[in-house]
Scaffold this motif. Sequence first.
Motif, PDB file in Angstrom:
ATOM      1  N   MET A 276      55.735  36.337  53.750  1.00 21.92           N
ATOM      2  CA  MET A 276      54.729  36.833  52.507  1.00 21.92           C
ATOM      3  C   MET A 276      55.183  38.238  52.150  1.00 21.92           C
ATOM      4  SD  MET A 276      50.906  35.722  52.623  1.00 21.92           S
ATOM      5  CE  MET A 276      50.043  37.425  52.218  1.00 21.92           C
ATOM      6  N   LYS A 277      55.518  38.428  50.824  1.00 20.67           N
ATOM      7  CA  LYS A 277      55.890  39.788  50.578  1.00 20.67           C
ATOM      8  C   LYS A 277      54.762  40.829  50.717  1.00 20.67           C
ATOM      9  CE  LYS A 277      58.696  39.529  46.482  1.00 20.67           C
ATOM     10  NZ  LYS A 277      58.721  39.576  45.107  1.00 20.67           N
ATOM     11  N   ASP A 278      55.065  41.917  50.906  1.00 14.06           N
ATOM     12  CA  ASP A 278      54.111  42.993  51.496  1.00 14.06           C
ATOM     13  C   ASP A 278      54.218  44.087  50.049  1.00 14.06           C
ATOM     14  OD1 ASP A 278      52.750  44.276  53.191  1.00 14.06           O
ATOM     15  OD2 ASP A 278      54.038  45.628  54.119  1.00 14.06           O
ATOM     16  N   CYS A 279      53.522  43.552  49.200  1.00 14.85           N
ATOM     17  CA  CYS A 279      53.336  44.360  47.981  1.00 14.85           C
ATOM     18  C   CYS A 279      52.058  44.395  47.273  1.00 14.85           C
ATOM     19  CB  CYS A 279      54.485  44.315  46.899  1.00 14.85           C
ATOM     20  SG  CYS A 279      54.640  42.498  46.159  1.00 14.85           S
ATOM     21  N   ARG A 280      51.525  45.295  46.783  1.00  8.50           N
ATOM     22  CA  ARG A 280      50.242  45.397  46.259  1.00  8.50           C
ATOM     23  C   ARG A 280      50.376  45.163  44.595  1.00  8.50           C
ATOM     24  NH1 ARG A 280      48.298  50.613  49.655  1.00  8.50           N
ATOM     25  NH2 ARG A 280      50.821  50.472  49.934  1.00  8.50           N
ATOM     26  N   THR A 281      49.572  44.639  43.853  1.00 12.79           N
ATOM     27  CA  THR A 281      49.682  44.650  42.609  1.00 12.79           C
ATOM     28  C   THR A 281      48.416  45.202  41.919  1.00 12.79           C
ATOM     29  OG1 THR A 281      48.976  42.086  42.404  1.00 12.79           O
ATOM     30  CG2 THR A 281      51.266  42.371  42.602  1.00 12.79           C
ATOM     31  N   LYS A 282      48.650  45.258  40.648  1.00 12.13           N
ATOM     32  CA  LYS A 282      47.509  45.984  40.066  1.00 12.13           C
ATOM     33  C   LYS A 282      47.212  44.903  38.599  1.00 12.13           C
ATOM     34  CE  LYS A 282      47.888  50.267  41.535  1.00 12.13           C
ATOM     35  NZ  LYS A 282      46.937  50.926  42.237  1.00 12.13           N
ATOM     36  N   ASP A 283      46.089  44.801  38.423  1.00  8.75           N
ATOM     37  CA  ASP A 283      45.582  44.239  37.264  1.00  8.75           C
ATOM     38  C   ASP A 283      44.401  44.772  36.584  1.00  8.75           C
ATOM     39  OD1 ASP A 283      43.472  43.035  38.698  1.00  8.75           O
ATOM     40  OD2 ASP A 283      44.006  41.071  38.327  1.00  8.75           O
ATOM     41  N   VAL A 284      43.836  44.094  35.543  1.00 12.71           N
ATOM     42  CA  VAL A 284      42.707  44.330  34.998  1.00 12.71           C
ATOM     43  C   VAL A 284      41.686  43.625  34.814  1.00 12.71           C
ATOM     44  CG1 VAL A 284      41.609  45.355  32.509  1.00 12.71           C
ATOM     45  CG2 VAL A 284      43.934  46.133  33.327  1.00 12.71           C
ATOM     46  N   ILE A 285      40.417  44.124  35.159  1.00 11.91           N
ATOM     47  CA  ILE A 285      38.927  42.810  35.029  1.00 11.91           C
ATOM     48  C   ILE A 285      38.064  43.821  34.215  1.00 11.91           C
ATOM     49  CG2 ILE A 285      39.620  41.693  37.249  1.00 11.91           C
ATOM     50  CD1 ILE A 285      37.415  43.550  38.378  1.00 11.91           C
ATOM     51  N   TRP A 286      37.402  42.846  33.753  1.00 14.69           N
ATOM     52  CA  TRP A 286      36.191  43.541  33.211  1.00 14.69           C
ATOM     53  C   TRP A 286      34.732  43.074  34.112  1.00 14.69           C
ATOM     54  CZ3 TRP A 286      35.785  45.710  28.384  1.00 14.69           C
ATOM     55  CH2 TRP A 286      37.316  45.881  27.575  1.00 14.69           C
ATOM     56  N   LYS A 287      33.968  44.350  33.920  1.00 14.10           N
ATOM     57  CA  LYS A 287      32.725  44.301  34.663  1.00 14.10           C
ATOM     58  C   LYS A 287      31.676  44.136  33.633  1.00 14.10           C
ATOM     59  CE  LYS A 287      30.736  47.974  36.476  1.00 14.10           C
ATOM     60  NZ  LYS A 287      30.114  48.941  37.503  1.00 14.10           N
ATOM     61  N   LEU A 288      30.897  43.019  33.411  1.00 18.04           N
ATOM     62  CA  LEU A 288      29.674  42.879  32.355  1.00 18.04           C
ATOM     63  C   LEU A 288      28.544  43.298  33.469  1.00 18.04           C
ATOM     64  CD1 LEU A 288      30.807  39.534  30.847  1.00 18.04           C
ATOM     65  CD2 LEU A 288      31.569  42.273  30.354  1.00 18.04           C
ATOM     66  N   GLU A 289      27.479  43.796  32.777  1.00 14.68           N
ATOM     67  CA  GLU A 289      26.266  44.040  33.432  1.00 14.68           C
ATOM     68  C   GLU A 289      25.193  44.082  32.580  1.00 14.68           C
ATOM     69  OE1 GLU A 289      27.006  47.465  36.084  1.00 14.68           O
ATOM     70  OE2 GLU A 289      26.411  48.838  34.504  1.00 14.68           O
ATOM     71  N   THR A 290      24.013  43.621  32.871  1.00 15.39           N
ATOM     72  CA  THR A 290      22.754  43.566  32.233  1.00 15.39           C
ATOM     73  C   THR A 290      21.675  43.708  33.069  1.00 15.39           C
ATOM     74  OG1 THR A 290      21.553  42.382  30.289  1.00 15.39           O
ATOM     75  CG2 THR A 290      22.540  41.083  32.033  1.00 15.39           C
ATOM     76  N   ASN A 291      20.401  44.259  32.516  1.00  9.42           N
ATOM     77  CA  ASN A 291      19.283  44.287  33.229  1.00  9.42           C
ATOM     78  C   ASN A 291      18.386  43.353  32.871  1.00  9.42           C
ATOM     79  OD1 ASN A 291      20.393  46.780  34.100  1.00  9.42           O
ATOM     80  ND2 ASN A 291      18.634  48.113  33.187  1.00  9.42           N
ATOM     81  N   ILE A 292      17.827  42.460  33.988  1.00  6.16           N
ATOM     82  CA  ILE A 292      16.897  41.410  33.477  1.00  6.16           C
ATOM     83  C   ILE A 292      15.631  41.463  34.297  1.00  6.16           C
ATOM     84  CG2 ILE A 292      16.705  38.871  33.682  1.00  6.16           C
ATOM     85  CD1 ILE A 292      19.586  38.617  33.452  1.00  6.16           C
TER      86      ILE A 292
END
Length: 161
Positions: free
Chosen positions: A1-17
């Motif tokens: 297994m390669k020993d490298c970290r990767t980067k990506d983008v995610i979205w955080k959606l939040e709401t009060n209920i």
Amino acid sequence: MKDCRTKDVIWKLETNIDDCSGELLGYVMELLLDAGAKDAFYMPIYMKKNRPAYLLTVLCAQQDKETMERILFRETTTIGIRQTKMERTILPRKICTFSSSLGEAIVKVCSLEGETWVYPEFESIRKLAQEHHLPLKEVQKLIVREAEEKRIWEEEPHSRH
């Protein structure tokens, strides 16, 4: 297994209920996860006028954002969703299936700087614990130990990505 970290983008959606039942919130979480959310969780909060409520947070990929919003608007009482674009660092990982002493087990294997960690997939060890009438924590330890002893991440034919 390669020993490298990767980067990506995610979205955080939040709401009060503040006006949904616990059953409804559990159902919504299942829908979000089934639709591709990377994670979904609730935190108890207090809103204006000291009203008890929940903060619902959903983590998802860009391409799933609209689907997650649709679920939140259709299935909860929310009328607004906050969103934040986030960067994250990810360890390389591999999903491996191997024959343990209890039967087929599925684990996630991650590595960093020469160290390797094995994380059993919950449903896999739950099934083994039930089949063998063993405590879940004992099955978890056994699966990790056997996977590490066999160094399963080095055996390509038994792995799936």
